[in-house]
Design a protein around this motif. Structure first.
Motif, mmCIF file in Angstrom:
data_model
loop_
_atom_site.group_PDB
_atom_site.id
_atom_site.type_symbol
_atom_site.label_atom_id
_atom_site.label_comp_id
_atom_site.label_asym_id
_atom_site.label_seq_id
_atom_site.Cartn_x
_atom_site.Cartn_y
_atom_site.Cartn_z
ATOM 1 N N PRO A 85 -31.145 -2.217 -1.350
ATOM 2 C CA PRO A 85 -30.072 -1.530 0.201
ATOM 3 C C PRO A 85 -28.891 -2.441 0.124
ATOM 4 C CG PRO A 85 -32.275 -2.958 -0.434
ATOM 5 C CD PRO A 85 -31.985 -2.670 -1.805
ATOM 6 N N GLY A 116 -39.786 -1.367 -3.944
ATOM 7 C CA GLY A 116 -40.121 -0.501 -3.302
ATOM 8 C C GLY A 116 -40.988 -0.628 -2.712
ATOM 9 N N ASP A 128 -39.669 4.169 -2.164
ATOM 10 C CA ASP A 128 -38.597 3.257 -2.254
ATOM 11 C C ASP A 128 -36.978 2.664 -3.154
ATOM 12 O OD1 ASP A 128 -35.640 4.058 -0.797
ATOM 13 O OD2 ASP A 128 -35.242 1.964 0.679
#
Length: 363
Positions: free
Chosen positions: A348, A34, A42
């Motif tokens: 991601p 993150g 995140d």
């Protein structure tokens, strides 16, 4: 697998589950943790350097070792992945992880795991309690900076001297004058600049919070650090997390030396494993700033209590040579570790083109 290792916390991965290319690997690690984001909201990181660490583990390419360990310090608010240093706290979790993942077969009782750190070439032997062939995490061992107790993991370092800088004293001197301050530039597993706190007009007994707010001190320490980098064979250390800086002062809580350690821009809540070993080594060297304030016990085997803001850290040092020119033959200490979580970590879509996860844990 998320694990607490010593007084740090990190994500442990099998090397086979990450890209071979270092650039791609580092991009994955930043995304998984993150970073860059001061909250690491995140990702898996804990918004602090002590909880933004990664271990990458594989079977060793050295027949004398069991596993290879690559340590990565992942920046919190900066997109940096530094594999220059070692981390003795995260090291403490490598042996349990290797057993859990089947890289090392557990014995009934105690399993010894020999770990080679790829960052520095350092080799360490770790002993893990494995009654019935399973890792035991619960126990009575306590280390300052960690609540509760756990099973002990004794660690012996076999060849830590000069692991990053090339020699124990990279300048060849026990003491050097750097940026107007007398220091010891030393590497016994971690490059450290050891400074008598009084040399920078501090007592060395200030709280961690007080030192973290001391912008004038931190600017002065960074000036010293940048000047010391080339002298320690580290080049431009501006973007690096080494060398660390440790302020030393006379002990006042029953130990042998008092420390305040910077990692390198925040004051450590305690002190890192290799930093403690390195500072304890500096205390033994006559003429060093640390030797000037430390209370060193007699004998070939020295048990040194290194005081820090949240307690103490005990280092065992075996010393040879002569009183005038002592030589550290072996250094060891005690850590603990605990498995916190085992599961899948998701990348991601921007990195993989689809919502990709790392492989599921192996049984």
């Amino acid at each position: 697998m998320l694990m607490r290792g010593g007084t740090s916390k990190g994500a442990y991965f099998l090397a086979a589950d990450l890209p071979d290319n270092p650039v791609e690997r580092d991009a994955w690690l930043l995304a998984l943790m993150g970073s860059p984001d001061p909250r690491q909201i995140d990702g898996l990181g804990g918004a602090h350097p002590l909880t933004s660490k990664v271990a990458v583990i594989s079977r060793s390419g050295d027949p004398a070792c069991d596993v290879d360990f690559l340590f990565a310090q992942v920046g919190v608010d900066k997109p940096s992945v530094d594999t220059t240093p070692n981390c003795g706290n995260i090291l403490a979790g490598t042996a349990p992880f290797a057993i859990e993942r089947g890289l090392v077969a557990a014995r009934d009782g105690v399993t010894t795991v020999r770990v080679r750190t790829l960052n520095t070439g350092t080799i360490a032997e770790l002993q893990v309690q494995t009654p019935g062939g399973r890792v035991r995490y619960g126990g009575d061992a306590r280390i300052d900076g960690v609540p509760g107790s756990a099973a002990p993991i004794p660690i012996d370092f076999l060849d830590a001297a000069g692991s990053v800088c090339g020699s124990l004293l990279p300048t060849g001197h026990v003491a050097d004058r750097v940026a107007g301050v007398d220091v010891t530039l030393i590497d016994n597993g971690m490059p450290v600049i050891v400074i008598d706190a009084r040399s920078v007009d501090r007592t060395g007994y200030e709280s961690r919070e007080e030192l973290d707010k001391d912008d004038a001190l931190k600017a002065r320490l960074e000036e010293i650090r940048l000047a010391a980098g080339p002298l320690m064979n580290l080049g431009d250390v501006g973007p690096k997390v080494v060398p660390k800086i440790t302020l030393v002062s006379p002990p006042r809580a029953g130990g042998h030396v008092c420390t305040r350690s910077f990692i390198p821009h925040e004051c450590h809540a305690s002190i890192g494993v290799f930093a403690a070993v390195t500072v304890a080594t500096a205390c033994i060297l006559p003429g060093s700033p640390a030797a000037g304030v430390a209370m060193i016990p007699d004998g070939r085997e020295k048990i040194l209590s290194v005081e820090h803001p949240t307690g103490e850290f005990t280092v065992r040092v075996i010393v040879g040579g002569t009183p005038a020119e002592p030589r550290v033959e072996r250094a060891g200490l005690l850590r603990t570790a605990r498995k916190l979580f085992d599961g899948e970590a998701f990348l991601p879509e921007s990195l993989s083109g689809s919502a990709r996860s790392l492989p599921a844990p192996r049984s």
